[in-house]
Design a protein around this motif. Structure first.
Motif, PDB file in Angstrom:
ATOM      1  N   ALA A   1      -2.991  -6.834   9.321  1.00  0.00           N
ATOM      2  CA  ALA A   1      -4.185  -6.353   8.620  1.00  0.00           C
ATOM      3  C   ALA A   1      -4.450  -4.886   8.937  1.00  0.00           C
ATOM      4  CB  ALA A   1      -5.391  -7.206   8.994  1.00  0.00           C
ATOM      5  N   ALA A   2      -4.286  -4.509  10.206  1.00  0.00           N
ATOM      6  CA  ALA A   2      -4.522  -3.116  10.598  1.00  0.00           C
ATOM      7  C   ALA A   2      -3.490  -2.188   9.961  1.00  0.00           C
ATOM      8  CB  ALA A   2      -4.473  -2.991  12.119  1.00  0.00           C
TER       9      ALA A   2
ATOM     10  N   LYS B   1      -4.208  -1.823   6.253  1.00  0.00           N
ATOM     11  CA  LYS B   1      -5.359  -0.941   6.028  1.00  0.00           C
ATOM     12  C   LYS B   1      -4.946   0.523   6.145  1.00  0.00           C
ATOM     13  CE  LYS B   1     -10.102  -0.078   7.561  1.00  0.00           C
ATOM     14  NZ  LYS B   1     -11.183  -0.465   8.528  1.00  0.00           N
ATOM     15  N   GLU B   2      -4.095   0.832   7.140  1.00  0.00           N
ATOM     16  CA  GLU B   2      -3.602   2.196   7.302  1.00  0.00           C
ATOM     17  C   GLU B   2      -2.863   2.672   6.052  1.00  0.00           C
ATOM     18  OE1 GLU B   2      -1.391   3.134  10.864  1.00  0.00           O
ATOM     19  OE2 GLU B   2      -2.454   1.570  11.958  1.00  0.00           O
TER      20      GLU B   2
ATOM     21  N   GLY C   1      -3.428   1.655   3.035  1.00  0.00           N
ATOM     22  CA  GLY C   1      -4.226   1.494   1.826  1.00  0.00           C
ATOM     23  C   GLY C   1      -3.902   0.225   1.064  1.00  0.00           C
ATOM     24  N   ARG C   2      -3.477  -0.802   1.796  1.00  0.00           N
ATOM     25  CA  ARG C   2      -3.092  -2.063   1.175  1.00  0.00           C
ATOM     26  C   ARG C   2      -4.021  -3.178   1.639  1.00  0.00           C
ATOM     27  NH1 ARG C   2       2.810  -3.376   2.562  1.00  0.00           N
ATOM     28  NH2 ARG C   2       2.559  -4.776   0.785  1.00  0.00           N
ATOM     29  N   LYS C   3      -3.904  -4.338   0.997  1.00  0.00           N
ATOM     30  CA  LYS C   3      -4.687  -5.501   1.365  1.00  0.00           C
ATOM     31  C   LYS C   3      -3.831  -6.450   2.210  1.00  0.00           C
ATOM     32  CE  LYS C   3      -7.408  -5.350  -2.901  1.00  0.00           C
ATOM     33  NZ  LYS C   3      -7.776  -6.080  -4.143  1.00  0.00           N
TER      34      LYS C   3
END
Length: 230
Positions: free
Chosen positions: A15-16, A19-20, A22-24
């Protein structure tokens, strides 16, 4: 830590990393690479919500199927598949990730045809062009994909790769980027951008793989613990 705790930690890492980039996080499928782990460990992973389980060895997979080790989760074959063992895998797994030759494509087509089913596969890319490793060389990938498109009982979902084991991190990142570029090119030229699966990244590099665009990671020791080879 328990298998459930390990899965939760890996998912948090994914998840981290997503997020870096720009994805889900939900875009990434977590495959538990359960080689050399018994049926009980597989059941623990299923109970903890693993997205899929992946096996490397046909004999081990067959034994654990008889123990109902994978009930409740999709099963992938992720190891080197010998042509003489194709019949033991086709129809038993949801996805064969390691299809890296025209000869293997033909054997899968024959086996799936006899069973009257369509086998989903990934094309394996030998991105390091290692002599001892299976997979299509980058220059052969489009012709391999064209051959797969001509098979009635095979459906290609995307690509899989394993960079050289001795690659340093920066080199590994370049390999991931190259495979993603191959994926995008093949997807546009042959599959009308319908392909969804880019399987790359294992226990030591799954976060980098996610940042590089992987939609599927194959994680073994980070979930199940160290393997004890005898």
């Amino acid at each position: 830590m328990s298998i459930a705790e390990n899965i939760a930690r890996v998912r948090a890492d994914i998840a981290a990393a997503a997020k870096e980039a720009g994805r889900k996080p939900e875009e990434i499928t977590l495959v538990g690479a359960s080689k050399m782990n018994g049926a009980s460990a597989c059941r623990e992973a299923v109970a903890a919500g693993i997205d899929a389980l992946g096996e490397n060895r046909v004999q081990e997979m067959t034994a654990k199927l008889q123990e109902h080790a994978y009930d409740g989760a999709p099963l992938h074959f992720i190891g080197h598949l010998q042509r003489n063992k194709v019949k033991q895998v086709v129809g038993k797994v949801n996805l064969i990730q390691s299809v890296g030759s025209l000869e293997l494509l033909e054997e899968i087509e024959k086996a799936a045809g006899k069973l009257g089913l369509v086998q989903e596969i990934l094309l394996e890319v030998n991105i390091g062009e290692e002599e001892a490793k299976s997979g299509f060389a980058p220059a052969e990938l489009l012709s391999g994909a064209e051959a797969a498109l001509g098979r009635e009982h095979i459906t290609v979902l995307g690509l899989m790769t394993i960079p050289p084991a001795d690659a340093e991190r920066e080199e590994n990142l370049r390999y991931f980027d190259k495979v993603r570029a191959l994926f995008l090119d093949m997807n546009e030229k042959l599959f009308h951008n319908r392909l969804q699966v880019l399987s790359m990244g294992m226990s030591g590099d799954y976060e980098d793989a996610v940042r590089a665009g992987a939609t599927m990671v194959r994680v073994g020791t980070a979930i199940f613990g160290s393997r004890h080879y005898t």
